[in-house]
Design a protein around this motif. Structure first.
Motif, short mmCIF file in Angstrom:
data_model
loop_
_atom_site.label_atom_id
_atom_site.label_comp_id
_atom_site.label_asym_id
_atom_site.label_seq_id
_atom_site.Cartn_x
_atom_site.Cartn_y
_atom_site.Cartn_z
N LEU A 651 0.70 -1.00 -0.02
CA LEU A 651 0.12 -0.09 -0.02
C LEU A 651 0.87 1.26 0.01
O LEU A 651 0.60 2.05 -0.74
N ALA A 652 1.85 1.07 0.85
CA ALA A 652 2.92 2.36 0.98
C ALA A 652 3.55 2.66 -0.44
O ALA A 652 3.75 3.89 -0.82
N PHE A 653 3.93 1.42 -1.08
CA PHE A 653 4.54 1.51 -2.38
C PHE A 653 3.62 2.16 -3.42
O PHE A 653 4.17 3.26 -4.14
N TYR A 654 2.38 2.17 -3.46
CA TYR A 654 1.42 2.67 -4.37
C TYR A 654 1.08 4.03 -3.99
O TYR A 654 0.98 5.18 -4.97
N PHE A 675 4.12 11.11 4.82
CA PHE A 675 3.89 9.96 5.76
C PHE A 675 5.52 9.31 5.92
O PHE A 675 6.32 9.30 4.90
N ASP A 676 5.55 8.33 6.78
CA ASP A 676 6.75 7.66 7.15
C ASP A 676 6.80 6.29 6.08
O ASP A 676 5.67 5.47 5.97
N LEU A 677 7.75 6.24 5.12
CA LEU A 677 7.78 5.03 4.24
C LEU A 677 8.44 3.90 4.66
O LEU A 677 9.48 4.07 5.44
N PRO A 678 7.54 2.78 4.76
CA PRO A 678 8.28 1.51 5.50
C PRO A 678 9.68 1.14 4.71
O PRO A 678 9.91 1.37 3.72
N ALA A 679 10.34 0.52 5.57
CA ALA A 679 11.49 -0.27 5.10
C ALA A 679 11.34 -1.19 3.85
O ALA A 679 10.36 -1.80 3.89
N SER A 682 10.91 0.83 -2.29
CA SER A 682 11.49 1.79 -3.17
C SER A 682 10.35 2.04 -4.31
O SER A 682 10.01 1.48 -5.35
N PRO A 683 9.81 3.32 -3.88
CA PRO A 683 8.65 3.88 -4.88
C PRO A 683 9.29 4.33 -6.32
O PRO A 683 10.48 4.56 -6.33
N LEU A 684 8.38 4.37 -7.21
CA LEU A 684 8.88 4.76 -8.39
C LEU A 684 9.14 6.38 -8.61
O LEU A 684 8.59 7.01 -7.86
N THR A 685 10.03 6.59 -9.50
CA THR A 685 10.16 7.96 -9.94
C THR A 685 10.15 8.08 -11.39
O THR A 685 10.18 7.09 -12.31
N TYR A 686 9.84 9.48 -11.90
CA TYR A 686 9.61 9.44 -13.42
C TYR A 686 10.21 10.31 -14.07
O TYR A 686 10.60 11.67 -13.62
#
Length: 1011
Positions: A651-654, A675-679, A682-686
């Motif tokens: 959920l945090a990834f999205y 918000f605090d991203l869980p360990a 690795s979210p996407l960048t564009y």
């Protein structure tokens, strides 16, 4: 003597074309015209609603009409008709609609949307149900295949060929005749695009000529070779170079005992082929001619009396349904040009329950008479509740089937040698069912080199293709129509239509699951009404009784248990993923491993057919039932704490990826608090806006499912943040219903999370959604609730935004005084808060309100101010609306040239912004300008486009105005009946809005029209 077709064998179907003149001159004198009725075998024949065996036609008002549209919409429909129920992407449709020499429009997707709208209107007039669905430039036509003449043709030909194989030549001739009667000329005769030409060539080569050969074969068997010769005369006059027809003529001449004429014909053609430089075709014709002569003077070979060929195939499936393409593919790999079985290996691969074994057994029964040395069947138990069969046990079982008692005292190698000797010079069909992997059968195959071996497996047996040149066939789930038919054979009259449709949807085209539900339909109905479980979960648990466990859940779990440990864990954690489709990056977040390990395990799952790749290399999808099975396993095999951690990671990834996409596309717009991203996430960048926009479009449905999952799993802090991260994208692309649902979740989750400010902000956005959808009372309720918090907390941005939207509502209901006042207050707050974005939009909306209120000079001042702000911010969406507002003011002043210039600029800017609602608004304004200046044809095109787009995005205010203007255009053109209908549609929209002013304008226009 006359040769039977069993002695002569079938000739191959090599590229020839069907001649409609032949059908008219020959077939009509032998039987009644084709139409609604019932054939001699009970096949129901109905009038086609769609015709592609000729010019593309629709049955309108009882007549198959080929002049219903221009070529390009016809080409689009034709592409969908050859593959009903299958989604065709935009690039595939482009190949059908535009030929290579034709220039393509700048915006092909918009053009296809326009064609689709025109097609949908005609579909409503058909005698059958047909639905054209579109999503992100891809389209699918859902209708009964039996309503398309092409699929009627295929069914009739298949029936004819089955009758011929079974020795019923009269029935074969009758059905082949009916199939050929369906032709109205060359298929898709009115289309010249690459897609249409390629399909026509394939159809004529692979389906039409085989239909002719079946018909001719049946006529010869019936002693009517003279008729066959007449048909060949006409066919060969059109296709003089067809090798298939040359061979056919030789067969017919031998059947007529005109051997001398046959020899002369053969010598002429053979000489011509060699002269033209085609020695391979000449040699093929020579061997065919010699085989006809040999067969004419010898009796067919029969097996020695003392040898009793084994017949071990399982019982054939009663009322076998569908699989025409796979059956044809099996024939293509298993039989040579003369219909004689070859030696080799064919692998049927597919997911659990997809019907590989049933398909293999059914095909085996269809061709078993071509294997005089018999057929053998062995269940390898590669995925089952019993241990997998060993090579030694399989050799012994095959020897027993061949009538040889295995010597259990001999070494396995010696028994393998006995099997090889026993099969020497015997062409046997061997079906090895349910292989675990390539290693399971690798050492068996050399012992079966004289046979045709068919292997079924849930895994991809790529090693067999590499080492043994095995031909692999992917068995896909059944189509909706095939599933419906199969369920009907299982249920009889034991379920209503609604329940049948539900079961077909849930089963996802898996025949084994359909069979389980058919046997347990009463239990499913009862548990569905009383058990608090999702329908798919109930379906997976059916089939467990005192006679054993045959449930789909157990069926799928066998494949799961056979996986390596890492792949098993990824599989079950992917069951927690919201939505059935996902990327490699999303899969990484599910279990927190690195990319290399994730890719390796995903490849393992694809090889086991527990996942499938999409059209993209880095995207995968679950079959819905297998995804439900994975979710079950996550809840049984994964510890609760680890399961919750995995859910939060994905959920945090999205959320993080959506926030990054939002900031890339809309840098001046807030996406919500951090918000605090869980360990291990690795979210996407564009890289640019196009990449972010593409990601949003690709993940649209998954993002909506993610919001729901976040709320349902108690992750409320993510559930209210996610809607704000996707809201601008949803709003600007016209996904207003999704926007509303997302904001309703945000309101509920913010309340559950105790976040009062987030709840108020979500209420304000929910109010905006209601406003767009025309639910003004709901919009006002939400906005007033949000204003209570904004006023109490002194939040100027909130106060500004809420008054802004309340002012818009006042303008929509015709209260210009209140609207101008509220928008003026909103502007003061925006200036006090130094909110550049709010000032930009409030200047625009206030300017438009003043224009409506009859103060064009003040209106223009605010619109010019908004224009400067929009240019400075690079906001094409806002700029397009501002330019449209200036165009309207210029038109009111009688400045037609300026109005047209600003209108054209507004449309161009709206298209650059890719905001559908902006395109609707600007097209509507420019249509008004064109109508005023006398260009009614241009006005009609613009207004029609606006209405079409508005119907798609469900923006009620702009839709109402667009429909009103289209009515104005139609009235000006003297098309009063159409104008009245269009105005009444606009009136219904104004009624939904509660706009008295809008409805009054409509009533006045209709009244004036009547006078």
């Amino acid at each position: 003597m006359r040769l039977t077709m069993a002695e002569m064998a079938l000739w191959p179907a090599i590229g020839a074309h069907y001649t409609p003149i032949l059908r008219q001159r020959t077939f009509r004198r032998r039987g009644a015209a084709a139409g609604s009725g019932e054939s001699r075998s009970g096949v129901r024949l109905v009038e086609a609603a769609f015709g592609i065996l000729g010019a593309t036609a629709l049955r309108l008002d009882g007549v198959l009409d080929a002049g219903w549209e221009s070529p390009k919409p016809k080409a689009m429909l034709a592409a969908l008709l050859v593959a009903p129920g299958r989604t065709l992407p935009g690039d595939a449709l482009v190949r059908w609609v535009w030929s290579q020499e034709q220039p393509r429009p700048t915006r092909t997707t918009a053009t296809l949307d326009t064609y689709a709208t025109r097609i949908r209107k005609l579909l409503k007039r058909l005698p059958v149900t047909a639905t054209l669905r579109g999503h992100r430039g891809a389209y699918r036509l859902d209708t009964d295949r039996a309503a398309i003449d092409y699929f009627q043709f295929r069914d009739l030909v298949a029936t004819a060929q089955r009758h011929f194989r079974d020795g019923r030549s009269a029935e074969a001739a009758h059905h082949a005749d009916q199939a050929l009667r369906l032709s109205r000329g060359r298929p898709l005769d009115d289309l010249r695009s690459a897609g249409a030409l390629a399909w026509r060539t394939r159809f004529e080569r692979d389906e039409l000529i085989p239909a002719h050969t079946t018909h001719l074969n049946a006529l010869i068997d019936l002693g009517r070779a003279d008729e066959a010769l007449v048909l060949l005369d006409d066919l060969q006059s059109e296709h003089q170079d067809s090798l298939a027809l040359h061979k056919a003529r030789l067969a017919v001449l031998h059947a007529l005992e005109r051997a001398e004429e046959a020899s002369e014909y053969y010598l002429d053609v053979h000489r011509s082929l060699r002269t033209e430089g085609d020695p391979q075709a000449a040699d093929h014709l020579r061997r065919h001619h010699e085989s006809l002569i040999t067969r004419a003077h010898s009796a067919p070979w029969t097996a020695p009396r003392e040898y009793q060929p084994p017949r071990q195939l399982r019982f054939d499936v009663h009322n076998f349904v569908g699989r025409a393409d796979q059956l044809s593919e099996l024939n293509a790999h298993a039989l040579d040009a003369d219909g004689v079985p070859v030696r080799g290996i064919i692998v049927l691969e597919g997911m659990p329950g997809v019907g590989k074994t049933s398909l293999a057994v059914h095909w085996g029964h269809r061709v078993r008479d071509r294997f005089p040395d018999g057929d053998l069947f062995v269940d390898l138990h590669g995925h089952s509740g019993t241990p997998a069969a060993t090579q030694a046990s399989v050799i012994d079982e095959l020897l027993l089937g061949l009538g040889e008692e295995p010597d259990t005292s001999a070494a396995p190698r010696a028994r393998a040698a006995v099997l090889r000797r026993t099969l020497a010079n015997r062409h046997t069909l061997v079906l090895l069912d349910n292989a675990r992997n390539s290693d399971h059968v690798r050492e068996l195959l050399p012992l079966l080199a004289e046979c045709l071996v068919v292997v079924t497996s849930r895994n991809s047996l790529t090693a067999l293709a590499t080492k043994y040149n095995a031909q692999r066939i992917q068995v896909q789930p059944m189509t909706e129509a095939e599933s419906t038919t199969l369920l009907g054979t299982r249920l009889g009259g034991r379920a209503d239509a609604g329940l049948r449709a539900e079961v077909v949807r849930l089963c996802g085209g898996l025949p084994l699951v359909i069979a389980v539900v058919g046997q347990n339909i009463a239990e499913y109905r009862l548990r569905r009404e009383h058990a608090d479980l999702p329908p798919r979960r109930l379906l997976l648990e059916l089939g467990i009784d005192a006679d054993g466990d045959n449930s789909p859940q157990t069926l799928f779990t066998w494949s799961y248990r056979a996986l390596p440990q890492a792949a098993r864990r990824l599989f079950r954690l992917l069951g927690l993923h919201p939505g059935s489709e996902f990327s490699v990056s999303a899969a990484q977040s599910c279990w927190g491993r690195d990319e290399a390990e994730t890719r390796e395990c995903l490849a393992t799952l694809v090889g086991a057919h527990l996942l499938e790749r999409t059209d993209s290399l880095d995207r995968f999808r679950f079959h819905d039932l297998i995804g439900e099975c994975a979710n079950n396993l996550a809840h049984t095999d994964e510890p609760t704490e680890l399961r919750h951690t995995a859910t939060r990671r994905v959920l945090a990834f999205y959320l993080a990826s959506a926030t990054a996409a939002h900031h890339t596309l809309y840098p001046d717009s807030d996406a919500g608090p951090p918000f605090d991203l869980p360990a291990q996430v690795s979210p996407l960048t564009y890289a640019d806006e196009d990449a972010a926009r593409t990601w949003f479009a690709t993940e649209h449905s998954t993002l909506m499912a993610t919001i729901t999952t976040a709320a349902n799993t108690g992750n409320h802090d993510l559930a209210w943040r996610l809607p704000h991260a996707v809201s601008t994208y949803l709003e600007q692309l016209g996904y207003h219903e999704d926007y509303r649902q997302a904001m309703e979740t945000a309101v509920t989750s913010a309340n559950a999370d105790g976040e009062e400010e987030a709840e108020a902000s979500s209420l304000a956005d929910l109010g905006r959604s209601h406003l767009t959808s025309g639910r003004l009372a709901d919009a006002q309720r939400c906005l007033h609730q949000a204003m209570v918090f904004a006023d109490a907390s002194g939040n100027q941005r909130g106060q500004c935004a809420i008054r802004f939207h309340l002012g818009r509502i006042a303008m929509l209901v015709g209260d210009a005084t209140t609207g101008v006042r509220l928008l003026g207050e909103s502007l003061e707050l925006a200036q006090a808060a130094d909110d550049i974005e709010a000032r930009r939009w409030t200047h625009y909306e206030l300017g438009d309100a003043l224009r409506v209120a009859g103060e064009p000079t003040k209106a223009l001042l605010h619109l010019r101010e908004a224009q400067q702000h929009a240019i400075a911010a690079g906001d094409d969406y806002a700029l397009a609306l501002v330019l449209a507002g200036i165009s309207s003011v210029s038109l009111a002043h009688g400045e037609h040239t300026e109005a047209a210039a600003f209108g054209v600029a507004a449309v161009s800017t709206a298209e650059s912004s890719r905001n559908t609602s902006a395109i609707v608004t600007t097209c509507t304004v420019l249509a008004e300008v064109r109508l005023t200046t006398g260009a009614s044809a241009a006005a009609e095109l613009l207004a029609t486009r606006a209405v079409s787009l508005a119907e798609r995005v469900h923006d009620v205010p702009v839709h109402a105005r667009a429909a009103e203007v289209l009515g104005d255009v139609l009235a000006e053109q003297g098309r009063h009946a159409q104008a009245r209908r269009t105005w009444l549609e606009a009136d219904e929209l104004y009624h939904r809005l509660g706009s008295t002013a809008g409805r009054h304008r409509i009533y006045t226009k209709i009244a004036d029209l009547s006078h």
